[in-house]
Design a protein around this motif. Structure first.
Motif, PDB file in Angstrom:
ATOM      1  N   LEU A  35     -26.663 -29.421  -3.955  1.00  0.00           N
ATOM      2  CA  LEU A  35     -26.052 -28.111  -3.771  1.00  0.00           C
ATOM      3  C   LEU A  35     -26.817 -27.080  -4.570  1.00  0.00           C
ATOM      4  N   ARG A  36     -27.495 -26.173  -3.893  1.00  0.00           N
ATOM      5  CA  ARG A  36     -28.190 -25.096  -4.582  1.00  0.00           C
ATOM      6  C   ARG A  36     -27.296 -23.865  -4.548  1.00  0.00           C
ATOM      7  N   ARG A  37     -27.139 -23.245  -5.710  1.00  0.00           N
ATOM      8  CA  ARG A  37     -26.252 -22.089  -5.771  1.00  0.00           C
ATOM      9  C   ARG A  37     -27.032 -20.816  -5.579  1.00  0.00           C
ATOM     10  N   ASP A  38     -26.460 -19.887  -4.897  1.00  0.00           N
ATOM     11  CA  ASP A  38     -27.069 -18.579  -4.692  1.00  0.00           C
ATOM     12  C   ASP A  38     -26.026 -17.556  -5.108  1.00  0.00           C
ATOM     13  N   PRO A  39     -26.111 -17.034  -6.323  1.00  0.00           N
ATOM     14  CA  PRO A  39     -25.040 -16.164  -6.856  1.00  0.00           C
ATOM     15  C   PRO A  39     -24.775 -14.954  -5.976  1.00  0.00           C
ATOM     16  N   ARG A  59     -25.152 -14.674  -2.714  1.00  0.00           N
ATOM     17  CA  ARG A  59     -24.378 -15.109  -1.540  1.00  0.00           C
ATOM     18  C   ARG A  59     -22.925 -15.322  -1.921  1.00  0.00           C
ATOM     19  N   GLU A  60     -22.743 -15.990  -3.056  1.00  0.00           N
ATOM     20  CA  GLU A  60     -21.368 -16.284  -3.477  1.00  0.00           C
ATOM     21  C   GLU A  60     -20.591 -15.007  -3.712  1.00  0.00           C
ATOM     22  N   TRP A  61     -21.313 -14.019  -4.248  1.00  0.00           N
ATOM     23  CA  TRP A  61     -20.637 -12.759  -4.522  1.00  0.00           C
ATOM     24  C   TRP A  61     -20.236 -12.067  -3.215  1.00  0.00           C
ATOM     25  N   ILE A  62     -21.153 -12.117  -2.272  1.00  0.00           N
ATOM     26  CA  ILE A  62     -20.830 -11.500  -0.970  1.00  0.00           C
ATOM     27  C   ILE A  62     -19.666 -12.228  -0.312  1.00  0.00           C
ATOM     28  N   LEU A  63     -19.685 -13.555  -0.437  1.00  0.00           N
ATOM     29  CA  LEU A  63     -18.602 -14.342   0.155  1.00  0.00           C
ATOM     30  C   LEU A  63     -17.252 -13.996  -0.448  1.00  0.00           C
ATOM     31  N   ARG A  64     -17.277 -13.733  -1.763  1.00  0.00           N
ATOM     32  CA  ARG A  64     -16.032 -13.384  -2.431  1.00  0.00           C
ATOM     33  C   ARG A  64     -15.552 -12.012  -2.008  1.00  0.00           C
ATOM     34  N   ASN A  65     -16.508 -11.091  -1.801  1.00  0.00           N
ATOM     35  CA  ASN A  65     -16.148  -9.708  -1.524  1.00  0.00           C
ATOM     36  C   ASN A  65     -16.027  -9.475  -0.022  1.00  0.00           C
ATOM     37  N   ARG A  66     -14.803  -9.480   0.408  1.00  0.00           N
ATOM     38  CA  ARG A  66     -14.593  -9.357   1.845  1.00  0.00           C
ATOM     39  C   ARG A  66     -14.978  -7.990   2.383  1.00  0.00           C
ATOM     40  N   LEU A  67     -15.079  -7.020   1.515  1.00  0.00           N
ATOM     41  CA  LEU A  67     -15.410  -5.673   1.979  1.00  0.00           C
ATOM     42  C   LEU A  67     -16.908  -5.458   2.060  1.00  0.00           C
ATOM     43  N   HIS A  68     -17.668  -6.435   1.595  1.00  0.00           N
ATOM     44  CA  HIS A  68     -19.111  -6.292   1.624  1.00  0.00           C
ATOM     45  C   HIS A  68     -19.599  -6.245   3.072  1.00  0.00           C
ATOM     46  N   PRO A  69     -20.493  -5.287   3.388  1.00  0.00           N
ATOM     47  CA  PRO A  69     -20.942  -5.165   4.789  1.00  0.00           C
ATOM     48  C   PRO A  69     -21.540  -6.450   5.328  1.00  0.00           C
ATOM     49  N   GLN A  70     -22.089  -7.288   4.486  1.00  0.00           N
ATOM     50  CA  GLN A  70     -22.717  -8.521   4.994  1.00  0.00           C
ATOM     51  C   GLN A  70     -21.797  -9.726   4.946  1.00  0.00           C
ATOM     52  N   ASN A  74     -15.251 -20.156  -4.611  1.00  0.00           N
ATOM     53  CA  ASN A  74     -15.037 -20.674  -5.961  1.00  0.00           C
ATOM     54  C   ASN A  74     -15.067 -22.175  -6.011  1.00  0.00           C
ATOM     55  N   GLY A  75     -15.827 -22.769  -5.121  1.00  0.00           N
ATOM     56  CA  GLY A  75     -16.080 -24.201  -5.207  1.00  0.00           C
ATOM     57  C   GLY A  75     -14.942 -25.047  -4.661  1.00  0.00           C
ATOM     58  N   ILE A  76     -13.953 -24.446  -4.068  1.00  0.00           N
ATOM     59  CA  ILE A  76     -12.835 -25.233  -3.522  1.00  0.00           C
ATOM     60  C   ILE A  76     -13.020 -25.375  -2.019  1.00  0.00           C
ATOM     61  N   ARG A  77     -12.730 -26.575  -1.492  1.00  0.00           N
ATOM     62  CA  ARG A  77     -12.892 -26.781  -0.047  1.00  0.00           C
ATOM     63  C   ARG A  77     -11.821 -26.008   0.694  1.00  0.00           C
ATOM     64  N   ARG A  78     -12.234 -25.219   1.672  1.00  0.00           N
ATOM     65  CA  ARG A  78     -11.291 -24.442   2.478  1.00  0.00           C
ATOM     66  C   ARG A  78     -11.336 -24.987   3.918  1.00  0.00           C
ATOM     67  N   ILE A  79     -10.180 -25.076   4.474  1.00  0.00           N
ATOM     68  CA  ILE A  79     -10.140 -25.431   5.904  1.00  0.00           C
ATOM     69  C   ILE A  79      -9.531 -24.242   6.648  1.00  0.00           C
ATOM     70  N   ASP A  80     -10.333 -23.650   7.477  1.00  0.00           N
ATOM     71  CA  ASP A  80      -9.857 -22.473   8.201  1.00  0.00           C
ATOM     72  C   ASP A  80      -9.524 -22.864   9.643  1.00  0.00           C
ATOM     73  N   ARG A  81      -8.204 -22.951   9.923  1.00  0.00           N
ATOM     74  CA  ARG A  81      -7.785 -23.339  11.286  1.00  0.00           C
ATOM     75  C   ARG A  81      -7.776 -22.165  12.260  1.00  0.00           C
ATOM     76  N   SER A  82      -7.911 -20.976  11.734  1.00  0.00           N
ATOM     77  CA  SER A  82      -7.857 -19.821  12.645  1.00  0.00           C
ATOM     78  C   SER A  82      -9.093 -19.761  13.521  1.00  0.00           C
ATOM     79  N   GLY A  83     -10.136 -20.399  13.044  1.00  0.00           N
ATOM     80  CA  GLY A  83     -11.308 -20.531  13.890  1.00  0.00           C
ATOM     81  C   GLY A  83     -12.225 -19.334  13.913  1.00  0.00           C
ATOM     82  N   THR A  84     -11.880 -18.278  13.217  1.00  0.00           N
ATOM     83  CA  THR A  84     -12.757 -17.105  13.286  1.00  0.00           C
ATOM     84  C   THR A  84     -14.096 -17.394  12.652  1.00  0.00           C
TER      85      THR A  84
END
Lengths: 423, 276, 639
Positions: free
Chosen positions: A10-14, A16-27, A64-74
């Motif tokens: 697992l290679r971390r990309d800070p 990317r992680e930050w963008i993933l956390r920030n839902r308002l980020h354009p990317q 945050n390193g926790i496994r998420r299961i997204d059933r909404s499928g988006t």
């Protein structure tokens, strides 16, 4: 896109992680989707055709390193399943190397292709075949055909009997072939579509020849019962007959689900002993040209019906001819002398049962609507969006019927031309 | 068959059943068969019915007489098939006209085939009209789907089963129906054999067979190839197709035409192979 | 000189008349027997002629006055001439009376002649154009020969030349009036007409009575043919009735089928029957032909098929099937001839013997036999329309005050609205009512008018059996056809009921204060009389009273009341569907539009269906029950 596939480091990309956390980020959405594609396979088809799952691989590791299961499928599931399709064949392969017994299906092959009913019958054949190991479904095809998808329809073995005689009505010759097959293979079951002149005729001939009391108008098979029972339409479809399943079966459409998830071998088969030629007692003198407009309304499958709103009757007749539709009319059109009385549709005219009923310039008097009650799909062209026919229609087009019909004529001619060039 | 012998047409008549009220009536297809026979020139028409005459079916049988025949030969008390075979043989018919299937009982449509087998005659089903009768052969029109027709030539004697698309039977008139005769026929050679065979046949299956009023067949649902729980859930929870139709207002004629053609192709009523 | 010839001429003419009369009577006697009372009929003749017949004739004042003068003058003159000139009674009084009678006849004849100067289209021409001249000849001739008897002029005036002219006039007059009366001239109507009145097949029609129900066939009577194939299969008094026709063409002027250009003309039909009873062709007929059918192509005889099985007969079948049985012709006929009976008799033969009910006829009859309703609906769904109304059903409640007869309109989406309105009114008036529900069957009206008497009787008998199981005081229906059949035609099979049309019944409820109406604010209204309510049953007032009570001013159409024009929906005409130049309902809608009304009130499901079938724009068609139900105010609110 998937360079880190199956990569456990697992290679971390800070960032990317930050963008993933920030839902308002354009990317954000872009990264999120991309991220999920890194998922490892969690579902695949097993060797027995059973779907296998690896629950640990489902979902994705959240920011945050926790496994998420997204059933909404988006986000994830969509792309994951897309990947699955790309990775494995969508249908499992169904092979029978050394068949011990056969189930024979004689298809109608209307227009040289398997009809929907033929496919249903093949589905039924496979339901029966599943009861015994090493049972192959063999399709008998008489004469020329254009079908390319036998494998998808469930044909394990194909017995293609060629010959010019099969272009027309040749029941004696066909029966001779079927009896030859019977002698050689003695199949467990003979399945025919119970359709007017195809399987309906041939199936009965074979049943009588084999001295089997065939099941006709069959629409349900109860495989769980012992012996297997079936339900057939009886007494002009007013009754259901439950009886044991005989060897010769004439089944209605939708008697079973067609094959949808397996791929079959379509192995050519040849009879060792072919029947001898015989003098046919029934001779086919060829088709008789029938004007679709003159087909009786009750028999018609597709009716183009005109009413008070039609200005261009010549165009109407031309449209009917190009579409191959039977002509109908509203009472007013008949009263006004545009159409003969036997073309009147409605409670006071003919009750029609067409699959598609196309009403042009008919506003839809109650009597008329009563007469088309049992039509499947109604198309309506009218200038008045508030009329009752528009309410009844599955597809209503508000506009000038003369123009729309002219456009239909033009488009259909174009399509026919294209088709001709391709062919 | 000698040259001067007229065509003798045996018409097999059964008791029908009205599809809505289940009242006994002349069977629609058998009546059409009789109509075809009556329209033949220079043919002797021999109407046959196998069964018993009783209160329940007399009116139905008489309504065949009302089409303008003077008598029906009644072959009573025997296995239907054997009765028909004997009846046809004794009437010296060279054409048997009948409906494709009965409106009561099993209605399997096998009887014409069984009869043809017993007689050793060819059978043509889906008959809509008899175009020409020659010595030893008949030219027929056979019904194909969507009102199409095919011409056939069959050697006589033959069994001809009439299609529902054949000409509608003429009206049955009350007067001739009341005056016509239903004459029981004494057939020589049936007797004991038939009785045994009837028992044999019925023992074979009738104890398993059950008749019920026809159930409405479930409409086939769109097959959903749901590979995931989510797809299955979506399919199950999806709003059914809106029952109200699609109304297109203010679209160009070309777009309208495209919509129409799309629906016609979906319903596969549009045949693009046809002429331009 | 003339004195010696005159008795010879008179008695000679009388003798010829008697011979002709016997010959004519023998032609009538070719018909089947009929059980009319001979002596009682003859005894009733004067009153029937003077009162009942004159009541009809008097609708046209001109011709009734003319007829009194001419006809009365002729009868008196003929009797007096026999006495004065035939028997040579030398009486001054008789001679003066004869002068007066011939004068009256002369004046009448002048008016007849005037009518013939530019005769209306409906009148027959040919020999009828000669009649006024013959009348004048007779009256002038006998006036002049009587003058010497009165002593006004000297007898010597009878010089040779004058005597010759007089003899010619008298021979002409006697020839037309005496000889022609029984040998087929226009004066035949007097001889046959008088006897027709005496032996009329519907004696109930006299003395202000009404007889409109069809006469049943008796199937157990082997002698009786199933309908009429040949003229000789009519009863003798029907044949006599045909001979009574004066060819005045009032029927023709009223016939909706004729006006629509369908091949029917009631006058020609009756004349064809006369041709049939005497034998010959229709070439001599001098009136309007059947639209689209030239004269001279049809012929017949007493024992020849009226509708030929092959080739041309006396009539074409489509003539018979054009009739809507609206009875307008019968209502208008001054000779009280029964056209509809004759048409249905001939239809019976076509349906019962030949199975030739045209177009949808056979299908409708098959449906009636198999499903008890003409459209082949499931009889178990007759009550579906009222699923939410919780109507009491007789099989549950067993007894009720009012039985609501739904009719086949129960299957028709349009008529269900009328039925709902009627139920609303009955409930507002707190009427104790119930329905037969799915036990109800078609009344048999259509089957009977299509000539299928067997199916009609089967339906009638089964309905009567059903009705006999329950107790009710009266039947109310919004279908005038069921109304007529239940009221007038079931009695022949043992079904006697008190039956009301819903307009009559609602009007009665209003009169007894059970209904209250809000002031009317809708559009202007005209009222269309259904044939089977009006002409068949004489109910013209109740619907009008009811609408008036609801505050609606009815604008009358030119043709209303007993002259109302048919909607085209009766007698199975929409089923047999004989093409014409235009449609009857379109013509009726024209009548309606001429009043300028926005709404046409009707009282019959057939009329509603036919009139609503007319293409928009047109006035709105509403059943009386719908209009009234909208005007209802709940009793509490009103109080």
């Amino acid at each position: 896109m998937s360079e880190n596939m199956n990569n456990s480091t697992l290679r971390r990309d800070p960032r990317r992680e930050w963008i993933l956390r920030n839902r308002l980020h354009p990317q954000h959405s872009e990264i999120a989707t991309e991220d999920s594609s890194s998922d490892v396979l969690h579902e695949w088809m097993g060797p027995q055709g059973i779907k296998r799952k690896a629950p640990h691989n489902i979902g994705f590791i959240g920011p945050n390193g926790i496994r998420r299961i997204d059933r909404s499928g988006t986000q994830q599931a969509g792309s994951a399943s897309r990947k699955e399709i790309a990775q494995q064949p969508s249908r499992r392969s169904h092979q029978i190397q050394h068949p011990q017994q056969y189930i024979l299906v004689v298809a109608d092959m209307t227009g040289g292709r398997l009809s929907a009913q033929d496919k249903d019958i093949l589905g039924l054949a496979h339901q029966l075949a599943a009861k015994k190991a090493e049972t192959a479904v063999m399709l008998v095809v008489f004469g020329e055909h254009k079908e390319a998808a036998f494998a998808e329809a469930g044909v394990d073995r194909l017995l293609h009997i060629e010959g010019e005689a099969f272009d027309g009505f040749s029941p004696d010759l066909r029966l001779a072939w079927l009896t030859a097959i019977e002698r050689e293979l003695h199949p467990d079951y003979w399945l025919f579509p119970d359709s007017g002149l195809g399987g309906g005729d041939l199936g009965r001939r074979l049943a009588v020849e084999l001295d089997v009391h065939a099941a006709t108008g069959l629409w349900q098979v109860n495989l769980k019962e012992q012996p297997i029972s079936c339900v057939c339409r009886a007494a002009a479809s007013t009754q259901d007959l439950t009886r044991e399943l005989p060897r010769v079966i004439l089944a209605l459409s939708e008697c079973a689900e067609p094959i949808s998830d397996s791929l079959h071998a379509v192995q050519e088969f040849n009879l060792v002993r072919q029947p001898l030629d015989q003098l046919p007692r029934i001779q086919d003198l060829g088709a008789v040209a029938v004007d679709p407009a003159s087909v009786s309304l009750a028999e018609a499958e597709f009716i183009l019906s005109g009413g008070n709103g039609i200005r261009d009757w010549d165009g109407f007749h031309q449209t009917a001819e190009i579409l191959g539709a039977t002509e109908g009319a509203s009472r007013v059109a008949v009263d006004d002398g545009y159409m003969p009385r036997d073309r009147q549709v409605g409670a006071t005219g003919t009750w029609v049962t067409a699959r598609v009923y196309m009403a042009v310039g008919i506003s839809g008097a109650i009597q008329h609507l009563q007469g088309i009650q049992s039509c499947d799909k109604v198309i309506c062209i009218n200038t008045d969006a508030g009329c009752d026919m528009v309410k009844r229609a599955d597809l209503a087009l508000i506009g000038d019927s003369t123009e729309i019909l002219a456009a239909v004529r033009r488009k259909v001619s174009e399509l026919k031309q294209e088709k001709r060039h391709v062919a | 068959m000698s040259l001067n012998q007229a065509t003798r047409v045996a018409v097999l008549l059964s008791i029908g059943q009205h599809p809505v009220t289940a009242r006994a009536r002349r069977a629609d297809q058998d009546a059409r068969a009789l109509e075809l026979a009556l329209q033949l020139n220079h043919a002797d028409v021999i109407p046959l019915h196998v069964g018993q005459l009783n209160e329940h079916n007399e009116a139905a049988l008489r309504s065949y007489l009302g089409m303008g025949i003077s008598q029906i030969k009644l072959i009573g008390n025997s296995d239907i098939l054997l009765g028909l075979e004997q009846g046809v043989r004794e009437s010296q018919a060279n054409i048997v006209l009948c409906g494709s299937r009965a409106e009561t009982g099993e209605g399997s449509g096998l009887v014409p085939y069984l009869l043809a087998k017993k007689l050793g005659w060819p059978i043509v089903s889906g008959l809509v009209s008899i175009e020409k009768l020659d010595q030893g052969s008949a030219t027929l029109l056979q019904a194909l789907p969507r009102g199409q027709r095919r011409k056939l030539k069959v050697s006589l004697p033959a069994v001809l089963a009439v299609d529902p698309a054949a000409a509608v039977a003429r009206q049955s008139a009350f007067g001739p129906a009341q005056r016509g005769a239903i004459t029981p026929q004494k057939l020589s050679s049936i007797e004991a054999v038939s009785g045994a065979e009837v028992k044999h046949n019925s023992a074979l299956h009738s104890f398993l067979w059950q008749f019920q009023p026809a159930k409405k067949r479930p409409k086939r649902l769109k097959i959903i190839k749901a590979t995931s729980a989510r797809d299955r859930f979506k399919a199950a929870a999806a709003k059914a197709d809106a029952s109200g139709g699609k109304v297109l207002q203010g679209v160009s004629a070309d777009d309208a035409a495209n919509e129409i053609i799309k629906l016609l192709l979906e319903e596969s009523v549009l045949n693009l192979d046809g002429h331009l | 000189m003339l004195n010696q010839i005159l008795p010879l001429l008179i008695f000679g003419a009388l003798l010829l008349a008697v011979v002709g009369g016997v010959r004519r009577i023998r032609l009538w006697r070719n018909g089947r027997p009929s059980d009319v009372p001979i002596m009682a009929g003859l005894a009733a003749l004067p009153r029937r002629y003077l009162v009942d017949l004159h009541h009809v004739v008097a609708r046209d004042k001109y011709i009734s006055n003319t007829h009194v003068a001419t006809g009365g003058g002729f009868v008196a003159a003929a009797i007096l001439a026999i006495l004065v000139h035939g028997l040579q009674l030398n009486s001054q009084i008789l001679a003066w009376a004869l002068l007066a009678a011939t004068t009256s006849m002369f004046v009448g004849a002048l008016f007849v002649a005037k009518r013939r100067v530019q005769p209306p289209e409906r009148l027959s021409k040919g020999p009828w154009m000669r009649l006024p001249k013959s009348l004048l000849a007779f009256s002038i001739g006998f006036f002049l020969v009587t003058l010497p008897v009165t002593g006004l002029v000297p007898a010597v005036l009878g010089a040779w030349v004058l005597a010759l002219i007089l003899s010619v006039l008298i021979i002409w007059g006697l020839g037309e009036m005496f000889f022609g009366m029984t040998w087929g001239g226009p004066m035949k109507h007097a001889f046959a007409g008088a006897l027709h009145l005496a032996f009329h097949r519907r004696a109930e029609r006299f003395n202000g009575g009404r007889s409109t129900g069809l006469k049943p066939l008796h199937f157990d009577d082997q002698q009786q043919p199933l309908g009429v194939e040949k003229p000789s299969e009519f009863t003798w008094n029907q044949l006599l009735g045909f001979d009574a026709c004066v060819q005045c063409g009032r029927c023709e002027a009223m016939c909706p089928a004729f006006a629509a250009g369908q091949p029917l003309n009631p006058k020609k039909l009756i004349q064809d029957m006369v041709v049939g009873l005497a034998g010959g062709s229709d070439a001599a007929y001098a009136g309007s032909p059947y639209p689209g059918k030239p004269l001279g192509e049809h012929q017949g005889g007493p024992f020849a098929s009226i509708i030929a099985r092959e080739g041309q007969g006396l009539l074409d079948a489509e003539t018979l099937w054009s009739c809507t049985t609206c009875r307008a012709c019968v209502e208008e006929c001054p000779m009280m001839i029964e056209h509809v009976d004759a048409i249905v008799d001939m239809r019976r033969h076509l349906t019962l013997e030949r199975g030739q009910t045209p177009n949808k006829g056979a299908e409708v009859i098959d449906n009636l036999i198999a499903t008890d309703n003409p459209n082949g609906f499931n009889p178990a769904s007759r009550m579906n329309w009222a699923a939410d109304l919780a109507l009491p059903v007789l099989s549950d409640v067993k007894r009720t005050d009012v039985l609501l007869w739904m009719g086949d309109g129960a299957f028709d989406m349009r008529n269900q609205r009328s039925l709902r309105a009627l139920v609303k009114i009955l409930r507002a008036a707190k009427v104790d009512f119930a329905v037969l529900g799915n036990e109800e069957r078609d009344s048999g009206d259509v089957a009977r008018r299509l000539g299928d008497e067997a199916t009609f009787q089967s339906l009638a008998k089964r309905n009567i059996t059903t009705l006999a199981q329950y107790s009710f005081r009266s039947i109310v229906t919004c279908d005038p056809h069921s109304f007529h059949v239940l009221k007038n035609e079931y009695s022949d099979f043992g079904g006697q009921y008190v039956v009301y049309h819903h307009s009559t019944f609602i009007n009665h409820l209003r009169q007894t204060g059970k209904l209250n109406f809000a002031p009317y604010k809708g559009g202007s209204v005209t009222y269309h009389d259904p044939c089977y309510l009006g002409r068949y049953n004489g109910e013209y007032d109740a619907p009008r009273d009811l609408l008036a009570a609801a505050g609606i001013q009815v604008i009358e159409m030119e043709r209303s009341g007993f002259r109302s024009r048919c909607c085209g929906g009766g007698g199975g005409a929409p089923i047999t569907d004989i093409p014409g130049k235009q449609r009857i309902p379109d013509m009726r809608m024209e009548d309606i539009k001429q009043t300028g009304a926005e709404i046409v009130a009707v009282g019959c499901p057939q009329c509603t269906a036919m009139l609503e079938g007319v293409v928009d724009p047109r006035p709105e068609v509403l059943d009386i029950a719908e209009i009234i139900a909208k005007q209802l105010v709940e009793a509490e609110e009103a109080a």
